[in-house]
Scaffold this motif. Structure first.
Motif, PDB file in Angstrom:
ATOM      1  N   SER A   1       8.092   2.068 -20.221  1.00 13.89           N
ATOM      2  CA  SER A   1       9.435   1.829 -20.735  1.00 13.89           C
ATOM      3  C   SER A   1      10.326   1.201 -19.663  1.00 13.89           C
ATOM      4  O   SER A   1       9.968   1.126 -18.484  1.00 13.89           O
ATOM      5  CB  SER A   1      10.057   3.148 -21.200  1.00 13.89           C
ATOM      6  N   LEU A   2      11.499   0.751 -20.089  1.00  8.43           N
ATOM      7  CA  LEU A   2      12.460   0.199 -19.143  1.00  8.43           C
ATOM      8  C   LEU A   2      12.866   1.265 -18.124  1.00  8.43           C
ATOM      9  O   LEU A   2      13.018   0.980 -16.933  1.00  8.43           O
ATOM     10  CB  LEU A   2      13.695  -0.328 -19.887  1.00  8.43           C
ATOM     11  N   HIS A   3      13.046   2.494 -18.580  1.00  7.44           N
ATOM     12  CA  HIS A   3      13.400   3.586 -17.663  1.00  7.44           C
ATOM     13  C   HIS A   3      12.323   3.776 -16.602  1.00  7.44           C
ATOM     14  O   HIS A   3      12.619   3.968 -15.411  1.00  7.44           O
ATOM     15  CB  HIS A   3      13.602   4.877 -18.452  1.00  7.44           C
ATOM     16  N   GLN A   4      11.062   3.710 -17.003  1.00  7.12           N
ATOM     17  CA  GLN A   4       9.971   3.863 -16.051  1.00  7.12           C
ATOM     18  C   GLN A   4       9.916   2.678 -15.088  1.00  7.12           C
ATOM     19  O   GLN A   4       9.602   2.849 -13.903  1.00  7.12           O
ATOM     20  CB  GLN A   4       8.645   4.015 -16.795  1.00  7.12           C
ATOM     21  N   THR A   5      10.223   1.496 -15.598  1.00  5.12           N
ATOM     22  CA  THR A   5      10.256   0.319 -14.726  1.00  5.12           C
ATOM     23  C   THR A   5      11.331   0.472 -13.657  1.00  5.12           C
ATOM     24  O   THR A   5      11.124   0.116 -12.491  1.00  5.12           O
ATOM     25  CB  THR A   5      10.517  -0.952 -15.555  1.00  5.12           C
ATOM     26  N   VAL A   6      12.481   0.992 -14.049  1.00  6.39           N
ATOM     27  CA  VAL A   6      13.546   1.245 -13.080  1.00  6.39           C
ATOM     28  C   VAL A   6      13.071   2.238 -12.019  1.00  6.39           C
ATOM     29  O   VAL A   6      13.352   2.076 -10.821  1.00  6.39           O
ATOM     30  CB  VAL A   6      14.815   1.761 -13.790  1.00  6.39           C
ATOM     31  N   ASP A   7      12.329   3.265 -12.447  1.00  4.17           N
ATOM     32  CA  ASP A   7      11.777   4.227 -11.482  1.00  4.17           C
ATOM     33  C   ASP A   7      10.827   3.542 -10.505  1.00  4.17           C
ATOM     34  O   ASP A   7      10.817   3.845  -9.302  1.00  4.17           O
ATOM     35  CB  ASP A   7      11.030   5.343 -12.216  1.00  4.17           C
TER      36      ASP A   7
ATOM     37  N   THR B   1       0.830  -1.209   0.000  1.00  4.52           N
ATOM     38  CA  THR B   1       0.000   0.000   0.000  1.00  4.52           C
ATOM     39  C   THR B   1       0.866   1.260   0.000  1.00  4.52           C
ATOM     40  O   THR B   1       0.597   2.227  -0.726  1.00  4.52           O
ATOM     41  CB  THR B   1      -0.924  -0.002   1.227  1.00  4.52           C
ATOM     42  N   ALA B   2       1.919   1.249   0.811  1.00  2.00           N
ATOM     43  CA  ALA B   2       2.818   2.403   0.878  1.00  2.00           C
ATOM     44  C   ALA B   2       3.546   2.606  -0.449  1.00  2.00           C
ATOM     45  O   ALA B   2       3.757   3.746  -0.884  1.00  2.00           O
ATOM     46  CB  ALA B   2       3.822   2.203   2.018  1.00  2.00           C
ATOM     47  N   ALA B   3       3.920   1.507  -1.112  1.00  5.47           N
ATOM     48  CA  ALA B   3       4.626   1.606  -2.396  1.00  5.47           C
ATOM     49  C   ALA B   3       3.737   2.240  -3.460  1.00  5.47           C
ATOM     50  O   ALA B   3       4.177   3.101  -4.232  1.00  5.47           O
ATOM     51  CB  ALA B   3       5.103   0.226  -2.834  1.00  5.47           C
ATOM     52  N   MET B   4       2.459   1.826  -3.519  1.00 12.22           N
ATOM     53  CA  MET B   4       1.535   2.393  -4.500  1.00 12.22           C
ATOM     54  C   MET B   4       1.308   3.885  -4.241  1.00 12.22           C
ATOM     55  O   MET B   4       1.249   4.686  -5.180  1.00 12.22           O
ATOM     56  CB  MET B   4       0.213   1.633  -4.466  1.00 12.22           C
ATOM     57  N   ALA B   5       1.202   4.229  -2.985  1.00 11.64           N
ATOM     58  CA  ALA B   5       1.011   5.646  -2.650  1.00 11.64           C
ATOM     59  C   ALA B   5       2.227   6.473  -3.042  1.00 11.64           C
ATOM     60  O   ALA B   5       2.101   7.599  -3.551  1.00 11.64           O
ATOM     61  CB  ALA B   5       0.744   5.787  -1.145  1.00 11.64           C
ATOM     62  N   ALA B   6       3.420   5.914  -2.863  1.00 14.54           N
ATOM     63  CA  ALA B   6       4.646   6.622  -3.241  1.00 14.54           C
ATOM     64  C   ALA B   6       4.739   6.786  -4.754  1.00 14.54           C
ATOM     65  O   ALA B   6       5.215   7.818  -5.248  1.00 14.54           O
ATOM     66  CB  ALA B   6       5.862   5.862  -2.709  1.00 14.54           C
ATOM     67  N   MET B   7       4.303   5.788  -5.498  1.00 17.71           N
ATOM     68  CA  MET B   7       4.321   5.894  -6.966  1.00 17.71           C
ATOM     69  C   MET B   7       3.437   7.037  -7.436  1.00 17.71           C
ATOM     70  O   MET B   7       3.813   7.826  -8.308  1.00 17.71           O
ATOM     71  CB  MET B   7       3.843   4.567  -7.587  1.00 17.71           C
ATOM     72  N   GLU B   8       2.238   7.111  -6.895  1.00 27.26           N
ATOM     73  CA  GLU B   8       1.322   8.180  -7.290  1.00 27.26           C
ATOM     74  C   GLU B   8       1.865   9.557  -6.911  1.00 27.26           C
ATOM     75  O   GLU B   8       1.635  10.546  -7.614  1.00 27.26           O
ATOM     76  CB  GLU B   8      -0.037   7.955  -6.629  1.00 27.26           C
TER      77      GLU B   8
ATOM     78  N   LYS C   1       5.289  10.401  -6.381  1.00 29.49           N
ATOM     79  CA  LYS C   1       6.613  10.744  -6.906  1.00 29.49           C
ATOM     80  C   LYS C   1       6.751  10.603  -8.420  1.00 29.49           C
ATOM     81  O   LYS C   1       7.662  11.184  -9.012  1.00 29.49           O
ATOM     82  CB  LYS C   1       7.674   9.863  -6.231  1.00 29.49           C
ATOM     83  N   LEU C   2       5.873   9.826  -9.050  1.00 24.56           N
ATOM     84  CA  LEU C   2       6.019   9.570 -10.492  1.00 24.56           C
ATOM     85  C   LEU C   2       4.861  10.213 -11.243  1.00 24.56           C
ATOM     86  O   LEU C   2       3.741   9.683 -11.248  1.00 24.56           O
ATOM     87  CB  LEU C   2       6.047   8.056 -10.761  1.00 24.56           C
ATOM     88  N   PRO C   3       5.082  11.355 -11.897  1.00 25.83           N
ATOM     89  CA  PRO C   3       3.991  12.075 -12.572  1.00 25.83           C
ATOM     90  C   PRO C   3       3.281  11.239 -13.635  1.00 25.83           C
ATOM     91  O   PRO C   3       2.062  11.350 -13.806  1.00 25.83           O
ATOM     92  CB  PRO C   3       4.709  13.283 -13.203  1.00 25.83           C
ATOM     93  N   TRP C   4       4.035  10.411 -14.366  1.00 34.92           N
ATOM     94  CA  TRP C   4       3.450   9.639 -15.457  1.00 34.92           C
ATOM     95  C   TRP C   4       2.552   8.508 -14.947  1.00 34.92           C
ATOM     96  O   TRP C   4       1.698   8.003 -15.689  1.00 34.92           O
ATOM     97  CB  TRP C   4       4.541   9.058 -16.358  1.00 34.92           C
ATOM     98  N   PHE C   5       2.737   8.106 -13.695  1.00 34.00           N
ATOM     99  CA  PHE C   5       1.965   6.988 -13.155  1.00 34.00           C
ATOM    100  C   PHE C   5       0.469   7.309 -13.132  1.00 34.00           C
ATOM    101  O   PHE C   5      -0.370   6.470 -13.474  1.00 34.00           O
ATOM    102  CB  PHE C   5       2.463   6.643 -11.751  1.00 34.00           C
TER     103      PHE C   5
END
Length: 396
Positions: free
Chosen positions: A85-91, A20-27, A29-33
């Motif tokens: 992309s691979l770059h986004q996966t790394v993010d 849950t914390a990981a999904m919240a961090a993605m939303e 920190k990652l604008p494209w998410f």
């Protein structure tokens, strides 16, 4: 061992909170998410949950679950590699790892935190390798599919079966249609012998890259011993082909005439293929050579399109009016290229012959004083008399 298993059980109990914390961090920190569809975000959440659960199993017994990191992405559909992309996966991996590192301090006893931190670092490295493997395999599959699609497109052009579907499929391969140094959608087909040292995919990649650097689109396929390149976005294909010549095998390279678009490319392809078949009759031909420069050889080898082109575009204009230009160039060729002998045979001044021959060059674009052009004129006149006996008519 008992303490380690107990630690693994405590980590197991924290997986839901970590996901849950990981999904919240993605939303956050990652604008494209946030721009992804709900379904795509759901798949990413599933992968994150799978990754955290796999980490717990790997942490419990690294030896027994050594392949666990490579199986993380198995829960995602094959289209996953096209969504991000691979770059986004790394993010995503980096964000998830950072979230776990900052969160476990509040979920686990203090004695567990350093040990789990160290395990996370080792596991993250394995996940990074797994992600790279997934994208490499996807790239290989796309490359193989693209090569087959490209070969089918080129074959459709050669066969004259190009339609709107060909244009859309070409776009999927990066064909822009109107890109290039001239901003033109014009197309030309190039045919030559295939080399023996490179694989088909390597040649195609190199040709496309070289064409792109020269400002043109390119589709490429090897058909037997023949390399076929469809060039787009340039009205000067010969200049482009000079930069691609190294990827062809020995022998002539024939450039078909420029046509308006990919749908009309069969005309260029037909001329280029006929030119390659007839090029052996002109050993001194330039490399590359335009198909229209091989009109006499193509005509002699049985190319009906070349015969009609010479009859209509060279012989036909000379029959207009009183036919004096046709008579003059015929007499000049019959006299072995002697202006004086032509003047005597026609009872006119030599300067009149020169003037008329210049008019022939202006009208037909073939100069009778040039040996190569004279040969083309001789073949054109012969074909014109055979195919177009009535002055002013057109051979169909």
């Amino acid at each position: 061992m008992t303490r380690h298993l107990a630690r693994a059980e405590r980590l197991q109990g924290a997986t839901g909170a970590l996901a849950t914390a990981a999904m919240a961090a993605m939303e956050e920190k990652l604008p494209w998410f946030g721009e992804l569809s709900a379904q795509d975000r759901s798949w990413i959440g599933l992968v994150a949950q799978s990754g955290i659960s796999a980490f717990v199993e790997w942490f419990r017994d690294p030896e027994a679950h050594s392949s666990m990191p490579t199986r993380i992405f198995g829960s995602a559909p094959r289209e996953f590699t096209r969504v991000i992309s691979l770059h986004q996966t790394v993010d995503l991996v980096r964000t998830t790892i950072e979230t776990i590192e900052t969160t476990i301090g509040t979920l686990l006893p203090p004695d567990d935190v350093p040990i789990v931190h160290e395990a996370i670092q080792r596991y993250a490295r394995e996940v990074a390798f797994a992600a790279a493997t997934v994208y490499a395999q996807a790239a290989e599959m796309r490359g193989a599919w693209d090569a087959r699609l490209e070969a089918l497109l080129v074959d459709s052009v050669i066969r004259g079966e190009a339609d709107e579907s060909v244009r859309s499929r070409a776009s999927a391969l990066g064909w822009t249609g109107a890109a290039g140094t001239t901003g033109s959608a014009e197309v030309a087909v190039v045919v030559g012998r295939a080399g023996d040292t490179e694989t088909t995919s390597n040649v195609a990649d190199m040709v496309r890259q070289a064409a792109r650097e020269a400002g043109a689109d390119a589709l490429c396929a090897i058909q037997g011993d023949r390399l076929v390149v469809v060039l787009g976005g340039t009205s000067k294909p010969v200049e482009i082909v000079q930069k691609l010549a190294q990827w062809f095998g020995p022998g002539p390279i024939v450039v078909g005439p420029v046509v308006k678009d990919l749908m009309s490319a069969v005309t260029s392809a037909r001329a280029a293929v006929a030119g390659l078949r007839a090029a052996a009759a002109w050993p001194a031909a330039p490399r590359p050579v335009q198909a229209d420069e091989l009109l006499p050889e193509r005509s002699l080898s049985g190319d009906g399109h070349a015969r009609r082109q010479l009859a209509n575009e060279v012989y036909g204009p000379l029959t207009v009016g009183d036919g004096v230009l046709l008579d003059t160039v015929s007499a000049y060729l019959d006299s072995g290229g002697s202006i004086e002998a032509t003047a005597r045979a026609m009872f006119i001044h030599a300067n009149t012959v020169r003037y008329r021959l210049k008019r022939v060059a202006d009208i037909t674009a073939y100069n009778p004083l040039d040996p190569r052009d004279a040969f083309t004129l001789r073949v054109a006149l012969t074909l014109g008399r055979l195919l177009n006996p009535e002055p002013g008519t057109t051979v169909l």
